[in-house]
Write a protein that holds these residues in place. Structure first.
Motif, mmCIF file in Angstrom:
data_model
loop_
_atom_site.group_PDB
_atom_site.id
_atom_site.type_symbol
_atom_site.label_atom_id
_atom_site.label_comp_id
_atom_site.label_asym_id
_atom_site.label_seq_id
_atom_site.Cartn_x
_atom_site.Cartn_y
_atom_site.Cartn_z
ATOM 1 N N GLN A 161 0.833 -1.203 0.000
ATOM 2 C CA GLN A 161 0.000 0.000 0.000
ATOM 3 C C GLN A 161 0.870 1.257 0.000
ATOM 4 O OE1 GLN A 161 -2.693 -0.309 3.346
ATOM 5 N NE2 GLN A 161 -3.461 -2.302 2.666
ATOM 6 N N LEU A 162 1.952 1.233 0.782
ATOM 7 C CA LEU A 162 2.850 2.380 0.821
ATOM 8 C C LEU A 162 3.538 2.599 -0.523
ATOM 9 C CD1 LEU A 162 4.474 1.922 4.352
ATOM 10 C CD2 LEU A 162 2.929 3.761 3.629
ATOM 11 N N ALA A 163 3.750 1.526 -1.273
ATOM 12 C CA ALA A 163 4.319 1.655 -2.617
ATOM 13 C C ALA A 163 3.294 2.223 -3.586
ATOM 14 C CB ALA A 163 4.820 0.297 -3.108
ATOM 15 N N THR A 164 2.065 1.760 -3.471
ATOM 16 C CA THR A 164 1.013 2.177 -4.399
ATOM 17 C C THR A 164 0.724 3.670 -4.294
ATOM 18 O OG1 THR A 164 -0.009 -0.029 -4.337
ATOM 19 C CG2 THR A 164 -1.376 1.811 -5.086
ATOM 20 N N VAL A 165 0.660 4.198 -3.086
ATOM 21 C CA VAL A 165 0.254 5.601 -2.918
ATOM 22 C C VAL A 165 1.270 6.586 -3.478
ATOM 23 C CG1 VAL A 165 -1.184 5.123 -0.912
ATOM 24 C CG2 VAL A 165 1.207 5.779 -0.572
ATOM 25 N N ILE A 166 2.501 6.131 -3.710
ATOM 26 C CA ILE A 166 3.494 7.039 -4.284
ATOM 27 C C ILE A 166 3.791 6.698 -5.751
ATOM 28 C CG2 ILE A 166 4.538 7.708 -2.100
ATOM 29 C CD1 ILE A 166 6.777 5.695 -2.602
ATOM 30 N N GLY A 167 2.902 5.901 -6.369
ATOM 31 C CA GLY A 167 2.969 5.724 -7.811
ATOM 32 C C GLY A 167 3.626 4.468 -8.322
ATOM 33 N N PHE A 168 4.034 3.552 -7.437
ATOM 34 C CA PHE A 168 4.661 2.309 -7.867
ATOM 35 C C PHE A 168 3.616 1.201 -8.023
ATOM 36 C CE2 PHE A 168 8.294 4.523 -6.046
ATOM 37 C CZ PHE A 168 9.305 4.231 -6.953
ATOM 38 N N ALA A 169 4.012 0.126 -8.706
ATOM 39 C CA ALA A 169 3.163 -1.048 -8.882
ATOM 40 C C ALA A 169 3.786 -2.204 -8.083
ATOM 41 C CB ALA A 169 3.065 -1.424 -10.358
ATOM 42 N N PRO A 170 3.269 -2.484 -6.883
ATOM 43 C CA PRO A 170 3.887 -3.522 -6.050
ATOM 44 C C PRO A 170 3.642 -4.925 -6.593
ATOM 45 C CG PRO A 170 1.882 -2.709 -5.032
ATOM 46 C CD PRO A 170 2.129 -1.835 -6.225
ATOM 47 N N VAL A 171 4.629 -5.777 -6.383
ATOM 48 C CA VAL A 171 4.533 -7.185 -6.770
ATOM 49 C C VAL A 171 4.777 -8.022 -5.522
ATOM 50 C CG1 VAL A 171 5.518 -9.032 -8.178
ATOM 51 C CG2 VAL A 171 5.363 -6.703 -9.106
ATOM 52 N N ASP A 172 3.766 -8.779 -5.103
ATOM 53 C CA ASP A 172 3.911 -9.648 -3.935
ATOM 54 C C ASP A 172 4.902 -10.753 -4.280
ATOM 55 O OD1 ASP A 172 3.677 -11.416 -1.785
ATOM 56 O OD2 ASP A 172 1.524 -11.066 -1.573
ATOM 57 N N SER A 173 6.049 -10.725 -3.608
ATOM 58 C CA SER A 173 7.138 -11.651 -3.939
ATOM 59 C C SER A 173 7.312 -12.755 -2.907
ATOM 60 C CB SER A 173 8.449 -10.869 -4.106
ATOM 61 O OG SER A 173 8.302 -9.883 -5.107
ATOM 62 N N GLY A 174 6.312 -12.936 -2.053
ATOM 63 C CA GLY A 174 6.333 -14.073 -1.151
ATOM 64 C C GLY A 174 7.190 -13.880 0.081
ATOM 65 N N VAL A 175 7.719 -14.993 0.588
ATOM 66 C CA VAL A 175 8.386 -15.022 1.886
ATOM 67 C C VAL A 175 9.734 -14.308 1.847
ATOM 68 C CG1 VAL A 175 7.231 -17.145 2.576
ATOM 69 C CG2 VAL A 175 9.430 -17.265 1.360
ATOM 70 N N LEU A 176 10.264 -14.038 3.037
ATOM 71 C CA LEU A 176 11.489 -13.246 3.147
ATOM 72 C C LEU A 176 12.687 -13.938 2.491
ATOM 73 C CD1 LEU A 176 12.491 -10.556 4.316
ATOM 74 C CD2 LEU A 176 13.208 -11.823 6.348
ATOM 75 N N ARG A 177 12.688 -15.254 2.461
ATOM 76 C CA ARG A 177 13.777 -15.972 1.787
ATOM 77 C C ARG A 177 13.949 -15.488 0.345
ATOM 78 N NH1 ARG A 177 11.746 -20.853 1.958
ATOM 79 N NH2 ARG A 177 10.924 -20.712 -0.159
ATOM 80 N N ASN A 178 12.855 -15.080 -0.270
ATOM 81 C CA ASN A 178 12.911 -14.614 -1.659
ATOM 82 C C ASN A 178 13.617 -13.268 -1.801
ATOM 83 O OD1 ASN A 178 11.499 -16.913 -2.318
ATOM 84 N ND2 ASN A 178 9.503 -15.896 -2.358
ATOM 85 N N ALA A 179 13.929 -12.636 -0.679
ATOM 86 C CA ALA A 179 14.718 -11.404 -0.730
ATOM 87 C C ALA A 179 16.085 -11.654 -1.367
ATOM 88 C CB ALA A 179 14.889 -10.818 0.670
#
Length: 226
Positions: A161-179
């Motif tokens: 949501q914080l990404a969306t409000v400033i104009g980005f398109a967020p992509v849910d990338s799953g669990v933290l291991r995927n970092a």
């Protein structure tokens, strides 16, 4: 939402101002209280500034920009982060000739290990600071992706949501291991960006394509690969 910025460099200053423009309460923290206050004074928008300890205590969501520095090193009491969402936007230092070692533990995972009772989310590490200057418009027209990875689903949703409000398109990338994959992508983008002409900034936009009406190429055959 109360947002604390740990570190008042390019990323922290830029995202902090963007969120303040959207009505969030923002506190800029720094090792030097006067530096944090100076950033807030320049930013305006009702922002506050002071020490990193003050920013951590103030916030419900924290942007962690101190690359490779753990809360146990930077804060007088890391327990103040318990239950809070921590956004890690960091990438590794760039090695000579971009000869990165394999990422077997991401910076975000290391951060989470130091504060196991916080909710660490990886995000905002795949674009240059100059991209933020376009936010929220005309940035939203370009559908620039922000890859969001974390073990806590609600924390991921908040960061998206914080990404969306400033104009980005967020992509849910799953669990933290995927970092690990997200950080590797950030390294690749920096390599491409540095190889381009000055003033050109590489980004990635993930698009969802329609299914082909006909499978004239035979369609996907059974395979051990996806």
């Amino acid at each position: 939402m109360k947002i604390g910025i740990i570190g008042s460099g390019n990323m922290g200053r830029s995202l902090g101002i963007l969120w303040a423009e959207q009505g969030h309460q923002v506190f800029f923290g720094s090792r030097d209280s006067e530096k944090g206050k100076a950033v807030a004074q320049k930013a305006g928008l009702g922002t506050q500034g002071g020490t990193n300890d003050e920013a951590a205590a103030f916030a419900d969501v924290i942007l962690w920009t101190a690359r490779g520095v753990m809360p146990s090193e930077l804060l007088s009491n890391k327990e103040v982060l318990n239950g809070k969402i921590i956004i890690d936007c960091n990438n590794q230092d760039i090695p000579e000739e971009f000869a990165y070692p394999a990422i077997v533990e991401s910076l975000a995972e290391k951060l989470a290990s130091d504060v196991p009772n916080a909710r660490v989310v990886k995000a905002f590490n795949t674009m240059a600071q100059e991209v933020f200057e376009l936010a929220p418009a005309p940035l939203k027209d370009y559908q620039v992706s922000v890859f969001v990875a974390g073990d806590d689903e609600q924390a991921r949703s908040t960061v998206m949501q914080l990404a969306t409000v400033i104009g980005f398109a967020p992509v849910d990338s799953g669990v933290l291991r995927n970092a690990r994959l997200v950080e590797g992508l950030g390294d690749f983008i920096r390599m491409i960006m540095i190889g381009q002409q000055q003033g050109s900034y590489a980004t990635i936009s993930v698009n969802v394509l329609p299914k082909a009406e006909q499978q004239r190429l035979g369609g996907r055959q059974a395979s051990a690969l996806y």
